[in-house]
Design an enzyme around this catalytic site. Sequence first.
Site, mmCIF file in Angstrom:
data_model
loop_
_atom_site.group_PDB
_atom_site.id
_atom_site.type_symbol
_atom_site.label_atom_id
_atom_site.label_comp_id
_atom_site.label_asym_id
_atom_site.label_seq_id
_atom_site.Cartn_x
_atom_site.Cartn_y
_atom_site.Cartn_z
ATOM 1 N N ALA A 213 15.477 -6.545 0.065
ATOM 2 C CA ALA A 213 16.051 -5.094 0.149
ATOM 3 C C ALA A 213 15.703 -4.239 -0.529
ATOM 4 C CB ALA A 213 17.764 -4.878 0.855
ATOM 5 N N PRO B 285 17.377 5.124 2.462
ATOM 6 C CA PRO B 285 16.587 6.094 3.165
ATOM 7 C C PRO B 285 15.979 7.119 2.352
ATOM 8 C CG PRO B 285 19.148 5.711 3.281
ATOM 9 C CD PRO B 285 18.999 4.584 2.888
ATOM 10 N N GLU C 178 3.312 -3.558 2.789
ATOM 11 C CA GLU C 178 3.247 -3.775 2.084
ATOM 12 C C GLU C 178 1.939 -2.599 0.794
ATOM 13 O OE1 GLU C 178 2.899 -6.493 -0.576
ATOM 14 O OE2 GLU C 178 4.152 -7.442 1.027
ATOM 15 N N SER D 199 -0.878 2.966 3.373
ATOM 16 C CA SER D 199 -2.902 3.715 3.847
ATOM 17 C C SER D 199 -2.653 4.083 2.113
ATOM 18 C CB SER D 199 -3.484 3.507 4.600
ATOM 19 O OG SER D 199 -3.317 3.067 5.305
HETATM 20 C C1 LIG Z 1 7.523 -3.267 10.503
HETATM 21 C C2 LIG Z 1 7.844 -2.726 8.557
HETATM 22 C C3 LIG Z 1 8.903 -3.840 8.086
HETATM 23 C C4 LIG Z 1 9.139 -3.453 6.709
HETATM 24 N N1 LIG Z 1 10.300 -4.173 5.643
HETATM 25 C C5 LIG Z 1 10.877 -3.793 4.596
HETATM 26 C C6 LIG Z 1 11.755 -4.957 3.932
HETATM 27 O O1 LIG Z 1 11.684 -6.175 4.647
HETATM 28 N N2 LIG Z 1 11.904 -4.185 3.364
HETATM 29 C C7 LIG Z 1 11.770 -3.375 2.771
HETATM 30 O O2 LIG Z 1 12.668 -2.802 1.758
HETATM 31 N N3 LIG Z 1 11.595 -2.636 3.438
HETATM 32 C C8 LIG Z 1 10.792 -2.793 3.969
HETATM 33 N N4 LIG Z 1 9.766 -1.466 4.948
HETATM 34 C C9 LIG Z 1 10.367 0.145 4.444
HETATM 35 C C10 LIG Z 1 8.877 0.381 3.815
HETATM 36 O O3 LIG Z 1 8.489 -0.562 2.836
HETATM 37 C C11 LIG Z 1 8.809 1.186 4.023
HETATM 38 O O4 LIG Z 1 8.668 2.272 5.124
HETATM 39 C C12 LIG Z 1 7.151 1.991 3.237
HETATM 40 O O5 LIG Z 1 7.648 1.606 1.764
HETATM 41 C C13 LIG Z 1 7.052 3.236 3.442
HETATM 42 O O6 LIG Z 1 8.779 4.351 2.809
HETATM 43 P P1 LIG Z 1 8.517 5.629 3.864
HETATM 44 O O7 LIG Z 1 8.933 5.058 5.148
HETATM 45 O O8 LIG Z 1 10.194 5.957 3.840
HETATM 46 O O9 LIG Z 1 7.534 6.603 4.165
HETATM 47 P P2 LIG Z 1 8.058 7.660 2.694
HETATM 48 O O10 LIG Z 1 7.441 6.918 1.378
HETATM 49 O O11 LIG Z 1 8.904 8.473 2.728
HETATM 50 O O12 LIG Z 1 6.025 8.263 3.217
HETATM 51 C C14 LIG Z 1 6.191 8.774 3.804
HETATM 52 C C15 LIG Z 1 4.475 9.370 4.117
HETATM 53 O O13 LIG Z 1 4.407 9.650 3.452
HETATM 54 C C16 LIG Z 1 3.108 9.454 2.554
HETATM 55 N N5 LIG Z 1 3.279 9.293 0.717
HETATM 56 C C17 LIG Z 1 4.476 8.864 0.239
HETATM 57 N N6 LIG Z 1 4.280 9.310 -0.784
HETATM 58 C C18 LIG Z 1 3.196 9.684 -1.735
HETATM 59 C C19 LIG Z 1 2.338 9.960 -2.402
HETATM 60 N N7 LIG Z 1 2.691 10.222 -3.547
HETATM 61 N N8 LIG Z 1 1.647 10.494 -2.404
HETATM 62 C C20 LIG Z 1 0.577 10.473 -0.571
HETATM 63 N N9 LIG Z 1 1.467 9.667 0.229
HETATM 64 C C21 LIG Z 1 1.881 9.920 -0.396
HETATM 65 C C22 LIG Z 1 3.273 8.033 2.973
HETATM 66 O O14 LIG Z 1 1.805 7.817 2.892
HETATM 67 C C23 LIG Z 1 3.170 8.285 4.164
HETATM 68 O O15 LIG Z 1 2.582 8.945 4.888
HETATM 69 C C24 LIG Z 1 9.430 -1.954 6.072
HETATM 70 C C25 LIG Z 1 8.311 -1.254 6.699
HETATM 71 C C26 LIG Z 1 7.181 -1.644 8.186
HETATM 72 C C27 LIG Z 1 7.260 -0.307 9.063
#
Ligand SMILES: Cc1cc2nc3c(=O)[nH]c(=O)nc-3n(C[C@H](O)[C@H](O)[C@H](O)COP(=O)(O)OP(=O)(O)OC[C@H]3O[C@@H](n4cnc5c(N)ncnc54)[C@H](O)[C@@H]3O)c2cc1C
Length: 385
Positions: free
Chosen positions: A132, A136, A368, A371
Site C-alpha cells: 500500500a 489519492p 512499476e 511509461s
Molecule cells: C493494475 C494496477 C495495479 C496497481 N497496484 C498497486 C499496488 O499494489 N500498490 C500501490 O500502492 N499502487 C498500485 N497501483 C497504482 C500505481 O502505482 C499508480 O497508478 C501509478 O504509480 C501512477 O499513479 P497515478 O495513477 O496516480 O497517476 P499520476 O501519477 O496521477 O499520473 C497521471 C499521468 O501523469 C503522468 N505523469 C505524472 N508525473 C509525471 C512526470 N513527472 N513527468 C511526466 N509525466 C508524468 C503519468 O505518467 C500519467 O500518465 C496499481 C495500478 C494499476 C493500474
Amino acid sequence: MSTSPSSVLEADHREIVDSFTSFVRRELVPLAAELPESGDLPPAEMRAYVRRRSAKLGFYAADHPEELGGSGMPFTAVVQLHHAAGSSGCPLAPYALAGSDGPSPLLRQGTPEQIERYLKPLVRGEATRCLALTEPNAGSDAFRLTSTAGRRDDGGWVLSGRKTFVSNAGHADFAIVVAQAEAGATAFIVPMDHPRLRIGQCYAGMSGEELYELILDDVELPADAVVGGEPGIGAALGHGIDSLSRGRLVVAAMCNGIAEYALRTGVEYARERRAFGERIGAYQHVQEHLVTSRAEVEAAKLLTLACARLVDDGTEAPENAALAKLTASETAVRVVDRALRVHGATGWVRGHPLEFLYRYVRMMTIIEGTSEIQKVIVARAMGLG
Ligand SMILES: Cc1cc2nc3c(=O)[nH]c(=O)nc-3n(C[C@H](O)[C@H](O)[C@H](O)COP(=O)(O)OP(=O)(O)OC[C@H]3O[C@@H](n4cnc5c(N)ncnc54)[C@H](O)[C@@H]3O)c2cc1C
C-alpha cells in the site's frame, strides 16, 4: 519461424524454461479449461493452488536463495520463466510466478524475525501480501505521502490515512504500508485482520483485476512493525535500485512473452484465413502488421535479456531497466493491437484470447512506474531535466 537472435541469450537456461513450459502444458492448461466463463480474474482458490504447486516444483520465487525456501536461480533464468508464462497463452501461468503479491524485495531487508514470520511463507507460496504505497494524491510522485506514522509513548506506532489502487488487498495476509514518519517515508507490516485497517472501495480493472482502497483509521502497531527495524526513507527504500530494476524487468519479460504469443497467433491466422481469393498473409498491409511486430518483439526481448544479465553481473543501472520496461510494455500494447487487427471481428469477440490480452496488457504501461516515468528516469540519466 527460424531461430531468433534472442535465443543466443536464452541458451543457458533452456532446460529450466522447458521444464516450466511442460508444467504449464501438463497441469495449468487443463486446469484453465475449468475457469468460469464469467470474469477474467481466476478465482482466488485456483490462484492459491497454482502458486503453492509452482513453489513446490521450485518455480515460484525461484530467484530467492535456498535458505529462504527459493531455488537460488539467477535472475536471467527468472526473467525467462516470466517470458515463458506470457508466451504460453495460459491465463493461469502468470500466477505460477511471484508477482506483486509475492515475496517483496523490501522484506529481504527485514529483521531476522520478519524474514522468518513474513518473508519465508511468501517464498513458499503459503501466504500473500499487498503493497500500500499509492494515495489519492500521491501516485507517480510516490513519496509525497500524507498517510502518517506517529510514535506512541511505548515506542509503538499509530498509522492514519488512505491508500488506493492496492492489488491483492482483498486476499492478502498482511500489507506493507508506506507512511510518513518523522524520519521520513517508512514501511510497516500491518496484518490484514487488524481491527482499524478497513478495506474501502474495490475498483474493477479493465481485465478483471481488483484494486482496493485501504483506510488506516489510527492503526496501532508494535515497535517492531517497521520493515528492517529502522524508520526512515532508508528502510523504506532499503531494497535499493537493484530491486526496482528487477521488478521492471520481470514486467518487461511478461510483456515480451505476451507479445510473442499475440504475434504467433496473428501469423497462424494470416496463413489460414482467406479473403479476395488469397490467404490474408499474402497482403502487404497484413505483412506490415506482423513483420513490424516481429522486429519490435525481438528488439524488446534482446534489451530485456541483456538487462537481466547486467543484474546478475551486478552492473545494472536503473535507466537500462526503465528503457527495457518502457520498450517492452509499449511494444506489447502495439503487437496485441496489430494481432487483433489481423483477426478482424474474430479477435474482437468476447472469449477470444486476443480480446482479453488487448485489455490485460494495457496495465503493463502503468505498473512499476508509468511509461512517462520510465522516460523521466532515462532523461535524467541522459543529463536532461
Ligand atoms: C493494475 C494496477 C495495479 C496497481 N497496484 C498497486 C499496488 O499494489 N500498490 C500501490 O500502492 N499502487 C498500485 N497501483 C497504482 C500505481 O502505482 C499508480 O497508478 C501509478 O504509480 C501512477 O499513479 P497515478 O495513477 O496516480 O497517476 P499520476 O501519477 O496521477 O499520473 C497521471 C499521468 O501523469 C503522468 N505523469 C505524472 N508525473 C509525471 C512526470 N513527472 N513527468 C511526466 N509525466 C508524468 C503519468 O505518467 C500519467 O500518465 C496499481 C495500478 C494499476 C493500474
